[in-house]
Structure formats: C-alpha cells, structure tokens
Design a protein around this motif. Structure first.
Motif, PDB file in Angstrom:
ATOM      1  N   SER A  23      59.528 -24.942  16.708  1.00 55.93           N
ATOM      2  CA  SER A  23      58.647 -24.568  17.832  1.00 55.93           C
ATOM      3  C   SER A  23      57.199 -24.999  17.588  1.00 55.93           C
ATOM      4  O   SER A  23      56.487 -25.344  18.531  1.00 55.93           O
ATOM      5  CB  SER A  23      58.667 -23.057  18.048  1.00 55.93           C
ATOM      6  N   ARG A  53      66.236 -25.664  26.042  1.00 57.87           N
ATOM      7  CA  ARG A  53      66.679 -25.109  24.761  1.00 57.87           C
ATOM      8  C   ARG A  53      68.116 -24.649  24.842  1.00 57.87           C
ATOM      9  O   ARG A  53      68.656 -24.425  25.929  1.00 57.87           O
ATOM     10  CB  ARG A  53      65.806 -23.921  24.361  1.00 57.87           C
ATOM     11  N   ASP A  64      65.534 -27.964  22.351  1.00 64.70           N
ATOM     12  CA  ASP A  64      65.406 -27.167  21.128  1.00 64.70           C
ATOM     13  C   ASP A  64      66.810 -26.651  20.785  1.00 64.70           C
ATOM     14  O   ASP A  64      67.262 -25.673  21.364  1.00 64.70           O
ATOM     15  CB  ASP A  64      64.425 -26.024  21.414  1.00 64.70           C
TER      16      ASP A  64
END
Ligand SMILES: Nc1ncnc2c1ncn2[C@@H]1O[C@H](COP(=O)(O)OP(=O)(O)OP(=O)(O)O)[C@@H](O)[C@H]1O
Ligand SMILES: Cc1cn([C@H]2C[C@H](O)[C@@H](COP(=O)(O)O)O2)c(=O)[nH]c1=O
Length: 210
Positions: free
Chosen positions: A19, A40, A94
């Motif tokens: 992050s 994500r 992510d």
C-alpha cells in the motif's frame, strides 16, 4: 521479450509495504499516459467486497476461503477487470491469484491442483485464454520484519493473526509462483527503507518500458 504491462498485480505477505507504494506507482503510470484503474482482491466489486468481509473476519477452513476468493474474483473479472482492459485501461490490482496459491495453498495447505482447476475455470478470458497479470510485483520481506511493521500500524485481521510459520509458508508459496513464472514476476527486496524500495520499484518499471 518484454511488452507494456496493462494488467499489473501487487503481491507480498501482510505488511510487506504494498500500500505504501501503490499511489506513486499509479502516478508514474498515469504520467506515462495510462488511464489507471486501481482495484484490489479480495474485493473490487460490491459482491466481492462483501465476500472480503467474510474471508477476513469469519472463521472458515482453507477450502471455503479459496471458494469465496475465487467467487469474488470471477465477479471482479467479469464486472471490472475485463471491461477495463477491453477499454484500454491499465489495471493495477492489490493482490490477485498468486495470493490464493500463497495463502490458501502454501499457508493453509490446500491442494495446489484444486486451486489450479479453480484458476482455469474462473480466469477464462477472451478467446479461451487464461487471464493472468502481465506483470506481478512481489514485495518480498522476512515475516518477522513484516510482523514488526504491522504491529506498529494497525489491528490484526484473521490472516494477520497467524504466526510466523504461517507467513514463512506463504512467503515460500510466493517464491514458488515466482520461480514458475519468472517473466511475469518482478521481486522487490522490501527490507530496505521506503526510499530504497521505491528506487527498486522505479527500476522494475523502467525495465518494462513504463
Ligand atoms: N520500507 C519500509 N520500512 C519501514 N516501514 C515500512 C516500509 N514500508 C512500509 N512500512 C510501514 O509498514 C506498515 C505496513 O505497510 P503497508 O500497509 O504498505 O503494507 P501492505 O503490504 O500494504 O500490507 P497489507 O497487505 O497487510 O495491507 C505501514 O505502517 C508502513 O508505513
Ligand atoms: C487475494 C487474496 C487475499 N488473501 C488474504 C491476504 C491478506 O491477508 C488479506 C487481504 O488483505 P490486504 O490488507 O488487502 O492485503 O487476504 C487470501 O488469503 N487469499 C487471496 O486470494
């Protein structure tokens, strides 16, 4: 041969520093002219975000975790990732399926062949191809260092409460995925300072023409 990556996943054990570097990576891609979609996993759609809450906070076994993350991934691919790629956007995700092989496979001991079958079912892309990231940036960090960083940062979820042995297995799971797909993976030594890690990330992106 390298080509401009449009589907990029970011991986690593919890607290590895993903992050911390995603905003700068997004800016770099956008400065190069890319229209970047940040997303994500688990998550990325309304349904998949609801599944994420369950996976992160409700008790269940490894197979149930795997089925839920793959169900969310299917929805995410169909509603968000494939349309964005088809529209020419760059997708920065992510975590993606390497996390399932690392956490549910290596970490929880799920049969890797079962995960590979689910991967084939869920990630059928256009023309029957298996949809995979073009580039996977793996932030690699010893679990003890990651645990120290996490402890200073936030309250732990179900995964973050696991012991160091679990994260050693997860790290080994990432190493195995990287060894199996060396052209797709870029390993970053995440043990340095934020600036040192950022410099490695810039070098990786430069090498890929981004
Ligand atoms: N290179 C670094 N050196 C020291 N601390 C760092 C470094 N990179 C990140 N941190 C700190 O470590 C903590 C975890 O970092 P971060 O949230 O970026 O990890 P993450 O990989 O995104 O974790 P998760 O996957 O669990 O969300 C944060 O408090 C962050 O400020
Ligand atoms: C995609 C995916 C994720 N996980 C785990 C890994 C992390 O512990 C959490 C997500 O938390 P983050 O702070 O957003 O990184 O979920 C998993 O076990 N399996 C997966 O496929």
């Amino acid at each position: 041969m390298s080509f401009y990556p449009r589907f990029i996943s970011i991986e690593g054990i919890d607290g590895a520093g993903k992050s911390t570097h995603i905003a700068a990576l997004t800016e770099r891609l956008a400065a190069g002219g890319a229209k970047v979609l940040n997303t994500r996993e688990p998550g990325g759609t309304e349904l998949a975000e609801r599944l994420r809450e369950l996976v992160l906070h409700s008790g269940m076994d490894g197979l149930t975790e795997a089925l839920l993350v793959f169900a969310g991934r299917r929805d995410h691919l169909q509603r968000v990732i494939e349309p964005a790629l088809a529209a020419g956007q760059t997708v920065l995700c992510d975590r993606f399926t390497d996390a399932t092989f690392a956490y549910q496979g290596a970490g929880r001991g799920m049969d890797l062949q079962v995960l590979a079958t689910l991967e084939q079912w869920v990630q059928q892309g256009p023309r029957g191809l298996l949809r995979q990231p073009d580039l996977t940036i793996w932030f690699d960090l010893p679990p003890a260092t990651a645990a120290q960083r996490r402890a200073a940062a936030r309250e732990a979820d179900r995964f973050e409460q696991q012991d160091l042995d679990f994260f050693e297995r997860v790290r080994a799971g990432y190493a195995a995925r990287a060894a199996a797909a060396p052209a797709r993976f870029a390993r970053i030594d995440a043990s340095g300072t934020v600036d040192e890690v950022a410099a490695q990330l810039r070098a990786v992106m430069e090498a890929r023409g981004c």
